[in-house]
Design a protein around this motif. Structure first.
Motif, PDB file in Angstrom:
ATOM      1  N   PHE A  20      11.226 -12.845   1.858  1.00  0.00           N
ATOM      2  CA  PHE A  20      10.074 -13.110   1.008  1.00  0.00           C
ATOM      3  C   PHE A  20       9.976 -12.090  -0.131  1.00  0.00           C
ATOM      4  O   PHE A  20       9.091 -11.228  -0.130  1.00  0.00           O
ATOM      5  CB  PHE A  20       8.798 -13.105   1.855  1.00  0.00           C
ATOM      6  CG  PHE A  20       8.856 -14.046   3.021  1.00  0.00           C
ATOM      7  CD1 PHE A  20       8.616 -15.397   2.854  1.00  0.00           C
ATOM      8  CD2 PHE A  20       9.185 -13.573   4.289  1.00  0.00           C
ATOM      9  CE1 PHE A  20       8.684 -16.273   3.920  1.00  0.00           C
ATOM     10  CE2 PHE A  20       9.258 -14.440   5.370  1.00  0.00           C
ATOM     11  CZ  PHE A  20       9.009 -15.793   5.179  1.00  0.00           C
ATOM     12  N   PRO A  21      10.884 -12.181  -1.109  1.00  0.00           N
ATOM     13  CA  PRO A  21      10.803 -11.269  -2.264  1.00  0.00           C
ATOM     14  C   PRO A  21       9.524 -11.517  -3.056  1.00  0.00           C
ATOM     15  O   PRO A  21       9.046 -12.650  -3.154  1.00  0.00           O
ATOM     16  CB  PRO A  21      12.049 -11.632  -3.079  1.00  0.00           C
ATOM     17  CG  PRO A  21      12.356 -13.048  -2.696  1.00  0.00           C
ATOM     18  CD  PRO A  21      11.980 -13.159  -1.251  1.00  0.00           C
ATOM     19  N   GLN A  22       8.966 -10.453  -3.610  1.00  0.00           N
ATOM     20  CA  GLN A  22       7.708 -10.563  -4.336  1.00  0.00           C
ATOM     21  C   GLN A  22       7.941 -10.979  -5.788  1.00  0.00           C
ATOM     22  O   GLN A  22       8.910 -10.552  -6.429  1.00  0.00           O
ATOM     23  CB  GLN A  22       6.979  -9.224  -4.285  1.00  0.00           C
ATOM     24  CG  GLN A  22       6.642  -8.765  -2.872  1.00  0.00           C
ATOM     25  CD  GLN A  22       5.765  -9.772  -2.146  1.00  0.00           C
ATOM     26  OE1 GLN A  22       4.577  -9.898  -2.442  1.00  0.00           O
ATOM     27  NE2 GLN A  22       6.330 -10.505  -1.205  1.00  0.00           N
ATOM     28  N   THR A  23       7.061 -11.823  -6.298  1.00  0.00           N
ATOM     29  CA  THR A  23       7.211 -12.314  -7.672  1.00  0.00           C
ATOM     30  C   THR A  23       6.818 -11.262  -8.706  1.00  0.00           C
ATOM     31  O   THR A  23       7.383 -11.210  -9.790  1.00  0.00           O
ATOM     32  CB  THR A  23       6.357 -13.576  -7.871  1.00  0.00           C
ATOM     33  OG1 THR A  23       5.004 -13.294  -7.493  1.00  0.00           O
ATOM     34  CG2 THR A  23       6.894 -14.725  -7.009  1.00  0.00           C
ATOM     35  N   ASP A  24       5.844 -10.436  -8.362  1.00  0.00           N
ATOM     36  CA  ASP A  24       5.390  -9.408  -9.304  1.00  0.00           C
ATOM     37  C   ASP A  24       5.171  -8.094  -8.549  1.00  0.00           C
ATOM     38  O   ASP A  24       4.047  -7.622  -8.397  1.00  0.00           O
ATOM     39  CB  ASP A  24       4.098  -9.864  -9.988  1.00  0.00           C
ATOM     40  CG  ASP A  24       3.672  -8.911 -11.093  1.00  0.00           C
ATOM     41  OD1 ASP A  24       4.548  -8.192 -11.619  1.00  0.00           O
ATOM     42  OD2 ASP A  24       2.461  -8.875 -11.413  1.00  0.00           O
ATOM     43  N   PRO A  25       6.254  -7.480  -8.082  1.00  0.00           N
ATOM     44  CA  PRO A  25       6.103  -6.270  -7.259  1.00  0.00           C
ATOM     45  C   PRO A  25       5.762  -5.051  -8.106  1.00  0.00           C
ATOM     46  O   PRO A  25       6.014  -5.026  -9.312  1.00  0.00           O
ATOM     47  CB  PRO A  25       7.498  -6.113  -6.638  1.00  0.00           C
ATOM     48  CG  PRO A  25       8.418  -6.701  -7.656  1.00  0.00           C
ATOM     49  CD  PRO A  25       7.667  -7.848  -8.277  1.00  0.00           C
ATOM     50  N   PRO A  26       5.214  -4.013  -7.457  1.00  0.00           N
ATOM     51  CA  PRO A  26       5.005  -2.740  -8.159  1.00  0.00           C
ATOM     52  C   PRO A  26       6.343  -2.151  -8.606  1.00  0.00           C
ATOM     53  O   PRO A  26       7.407  -2.522  -8.102  1.00  0.00           O
ATOM     54  CB  PRO A  26       4.346  -1.859  -7.092  1.00  0.00           C
ATOM     55  CG  PRO A  26       3.808  -2.805  -6.069  1.00  0.00           C
ATOM     56  CD  PRO A  26       4.695  -3.986  -6.078  1.00  0.00           C
ATOM     57  N   GLU A  56       0.831  -1.199   0.000  1.00  0.00           N
ATOM     58  CA  GLU A  56       0.000   0.000   0.000  1.00  0.00           C
ATOM     59  C   GLU A  56       0.873   1.259   0.000  1.00  0.00           C
ATOM     60  O   GLU A  56       0.529   2.254  -0.661  1.00  0.00           O
ATOM     61  CB  GLU A  56      -0.934   0.000   1.204  1.00  0.00           C
ATOM     62  CG  GLU A  56      -1.862   1.199   1.300  1.00  0.00           C
ATOM     63  CD  GLU A  56      -2.857   1.296   0.161  1.00  0.00           C
ATOM     64  OE1 GLU A  56      -3.456   2.374  -0.022  1.00  0.00           O
ATOM     65  OE2 GLU A  56      -3.049   0.296  -0.565  1.00  0.00           O
ATOM     66  N   LEU A  57       1.998   1.220   0.727  1.00  0.00           N
ATOM     67  CA  LEU A  57       2.932   2.349   0.678  1.00  0.00           C
ATOM     68  C   LEU A  57       3.407   2.584  -0.750  1.00  0.00           C
ATOM     69  O   LEU A  57       3.471   3.730  -1.224  1.00  0.00           O
ATOM     70  CB  LEU A  57       4.131   2.071   1.593  1.00  0.00           C
ATOM     71  CG  LEU A  57       3.922   2.242   3.095  1.00  0.00           C
ATOM     72  CD1 LEU A  57       5.113   1.674   3.857  1.00  0.00           C
ATOM     73  CD2 LEU A  57       3.720   3.707   3.470  1.00  0.00           C
ATOM     74  N   ALA A  58       3.730   1.489  -1.442  1.00  0.00           N
ATOM     75  CA  ALA A  58       4.179   1.605  -2.830  1.00  0.00           C
ATOM     76  C   ALA A  58       3.038   2.085  -3.731  1.00  0.00           C
ATOM     77  O   ALA A  58       3.242   2.912  -4.634  1.00  0.00           O
ATOM     78  CB  ALA A  58       4.713   0.260  -3.321  1.00  0.00           C
ATOM     79  N   ARG A  59       1.830   1.576  -3.484  1.00  0.00           N
ATOM     80  CA  ARG A  59       0.681   1.965  -4.311  1.00  0.00           C
ATOM     81  C   ARG A  59       0.401   3.463  -4.197  1.00  0.00           C
ATOM     82  O   ARG A  59      -0.066   4.090  -5.161  1.00  0.00           O
ATOM     83  CB  ARG A  59      -0.548   1.171  -3.879  1.00  0.00           C
ATOM     84  CG  ARG A  59      -1.727   1.266  -4.847  1.00  0.00           C
ATOM     85  CD  ARG A  59      -2.983   0.695  -4.260  1.00  0.00           C
ATOM     86  NE  ARG A  59      -3.503   1.520  -3.173  1.00  0.00           N
ATOM     87  CZ  ARG A  59      -4.205   2.637  -3.339  1.00  0.00           C
ATOM     88  NH1 ARG A  59      -4.470   3.078  -4.554  1.00  0.00           N
ATOM     89  NH2 ARG A  59      -4.641   3.330  -2.301  1.00  0.00           N
ATOM     90  N   ARG A  60       0.716   4.040  -3.039  1.00  0.00           N
ATOM     91  CA  ARG A  60       0.478   5.471  -2.829  1.00  0.00           C
ATOM     92  C   ARG A  60       1.618   6.342  -3.333  1.00  0.00           C
ATOM     93  O   ARG A  60       1.669   7.538  -3.057  1.00  0.00           O
ATOM     94  CB  ARG A  60       0.214   5.732  -1.348  1.00  0.00           C
ATOM     95  CG  ARG A  60      -1.039   5.030  -0.848  1.00  0.00           C
ATOM     96  CD  ARG A  60      -1.487   5.531   0.490  1.00  0.00           C
ATOM     97  NE  ARG A  60      -2.618   4.768   1.000  1.00  0.00           N
ATOM     98  CZ  ARG A  60      -3.371   5.127   2.033  1.00  0.00           C
ATOM     99  NH1 ARG A  60      -3.107   6.261   2.680  1.00  0.00           N
ATOM    100  NH2 ARG A  60      -4.376   4.376   2.440  1.00  0.00           N
ATOM    101  N   GLY A  61       2.557   5.729  -4.048  1.00  0.00           N
ATOM    102  CA  GLY A  61       3.579   6.509  -4.722  1.00  0.00           C
ATOM    103  C   GLY A  61       4.919   6.582  -4.036  1.00  0.00           C
ATOM    104  O   GLY A  61       5.851   7.210  -4.548  1.00  0.00           O
TER     105      GLY A  61
END
Length: 521
Positions: A58-64, A44-49
């Motif tokens: 736990f690295p994300q497979t499809d991160p923003p 959500e922090l990333a989604r808000r810019g």
């Protein structure tokens, strides 16, 4: 009028100026259930810019696009479905050893990572650093080197060593203890256990885990202050609480309750699971012991008790079960090693939940107003189970008390329409907040970045223990009382001695007079 219209049009056309922060999150613990909660907040922090960099296992497979992983994956096996269904006093002591050892290992693995070393060496500018507060303070050393304000995050209730650093009262008479039963109304024996285990867990953390972290940090950096001092500089602690479930606590202003932000919207069920639920004439009871406790390790007599209880009740059951053994006929019990828990709990056919009382599962249950039978196994689960019962969300059933009759009685209690109605009302109160929990977590993270040089901690965190517990005041009164007693005794002694001397002189004078009288006669 015309000019006002133009102004409004310009405001609608020109986008609002959103300040993008550089945020680092340091999550050295390898527990999947912890990261499952944090992931929602970080994305959500990333989604808000904001530009978000995450050190984790736990690295994300499809991160923003603006979400960057520094991966520790593969260095240690993740904690998932590998703890036995067992609880004893010895297992509680073993938890202390586990926390100490894992805190030491997590620190060593993180600091040995080349990408972490490069990050510290390059010293990029971060506006705020988000650090998990659990079994290790090692991450605070990295935050110190990067010179950014720190926000602590948790996925559970407070650990014993967190109370002092944030100035939070930890009176065993009414403050639940992370690893023990009793909630806010402990018995005398439970208070004794809390006092003893509080000393045990703090000793293990301060003497072994924290000291080991400091020694490991010293191998890489020669100027990191004592970790406990750094811990007291944490700006805010985002704690996974809400008073509707856990009760009113005496938290200072910089400890913020954000419990519940990880629960996402439900998705429609599909396939055999959907068919199983739709055909449940009397509703469904869901059974799961989370992502850590392996329910298939349950002792044979306990499995038998659960199956006999299932057979006696009219509802259908869905059970997260990790092996392929057939437990009961398929039209009565649906089993799988993975289940969409949120989608099941959010389905109106789900009437009750038999759970280990992990904070994630408990939060999801209260989110959807599903009453619980809480059977705690390890960690904060006993304290959560007590909160479940005290709040009215469900009832407790200890593993040692698990029999067919006890489980049937517990199910019948939470399946009662009146009980379920109260659970729904509790859920309504849970959602009724001035700001959504995820918005609250984001707000205070951004707030810490806006005011990096301000201190928000309680004065209680800086007061020495002897002053916090008023030992100095008690000492003054004790000295005053002893001095008064001593002076009073001295006065009494002086008066008594004077009276004794006067009496002795009178007796001596009387004897002399008698002697002179005898001689004259």
């Amino acid at each position: 009028m015309y000019s006002n219209t133009i102004r409004i049009a310009i405001l609608l056309i020109i986008p609002f100026n959103v300040i993008s922060l550089n945020i680092l999150s340091i999550l050295p613990y390898h527990g999947k259930s912890h990261f499952f909660v944090f992931k929602v907040y970080l994305q959500e922090l990333a989604r808000r810019g904001h530009n978000v960099t995450v050190i984790s296992h736990f690295p994300q497979t499809d991160p923003p696009r603006n979400y960057h992983d520094i991966s520790l994956a593969g260095t240690i096996e993740a904690i998932e479905d590998n703890l036995p269904f067992h609880r004893s006093f010895l297992s509680i002591l073993e938890v202390g050893l586990y926390l100490t050892n894992s805190g030491k290992v997590n620190c060593e693995i993180m600091l040995a990572n080349k990408d972490v070393q490069k990050l510290v060496k390059d010293r990029p500018r971060f506006d705020v650093i988000v650090v998990e507060q659990f079994n290790s303070d090692c991450a605070l050393g990295i935050a110190y080197k990067l010179q950014a304000p720190v926000v602590g995050i948790m996925s559970h209730i407070l650990m014993p060593w967190h109370y002092n650093r944030f100035g939070i009262p930890s009176n065993p008479s009414f403050v639940p203890f992370h690893f023990l039963e009793g909630g806010t109304k402990p018995t005398l024996m439970q208070k004794v256990e809390r006092t003893v285990l509080d000393v045990y867990f703090k000793t293990m953390f301060y003497v072994f885990s924290q000291r080991s972290n400091e020694q490991t940090l010293a191998k890489y950096f020669d100027d990191v202050p004592p970790l406990e001092n750094l811990a007291r500089e944490i700006k805010f602690l985002l704690i996974y609480h809400n008073f509707i479930l856990t009760g009113s606590r005496l938290f200072p202003a910089n400890v913020i309750e954000v419990g519940g932000y990880h629960v996402k919207e439900t998705k429609p069920l599909t396939g055999e699971l959907l068919k199983f639920m739709e055909e449940a004439e009397h509703g469904v009871v869901y059974i799961s012991f989370g992502s850590v406790v392996k329910s298939s390790t349950m002792p044979e007599d306990k499995v038998k008790a659960v199956l006999e209880a299932i057979a006696e009740l009219p509802q259908r059951f869905i059970w997260k079960w990790e092996n392929q053994n057939m437990l009961l006929e398929k039209n009565k019990l649906y089993t799988s090693n993975w289940l969409p828990q949120v989608d099941i709990l959010g389905n109106p056919k789900t009437l009750a939940f038999l759970s280990h009382a992990g904070m994630g599962s408990t939060t999801e249950a209260i989110h959807f107003g599903v009453p619980m039978v809480a059977m705690p196994v390890i960690g904060d689960q006993p304290a959560n189970a007590a909160a479940i019962e005290e709040s009215g969300l469900g009832v407790q059933l200890q593993i040692s008390d698990l029999t067919k009759d006890n489980l049937v009685a517990a199910f019948k209690k939470v399946l009662d329409p009146t009980f379920r109605k109260n659970a729904k009302l509790l859920s309504k109160a849970w959602h009724d907040r001035p700001m959504a929990p995820l918005d609250t977590a984001i707000y205070w993270t951004e707030y810490a970045a806006r005011y990096p040089n301000m201190t928000f901690r309680s004065a209680a965190a800086d007061v020495p223990s002897y002053q916090y517990y008023n030992l100095d005041v008690i000492g003054v009164f004790a000295i005053a009382l002893l001095s008064t007693i001593y002076i009073f005794k001295g006065i009494v002694y002086t008066i008594c001695c004077k009276n004794r001397k006067t009496t002795s002189n009178n007796e001596h004078s009387s004897k002399n007079k008698n002697k002179r009288r005898s001689k004259r006669e």
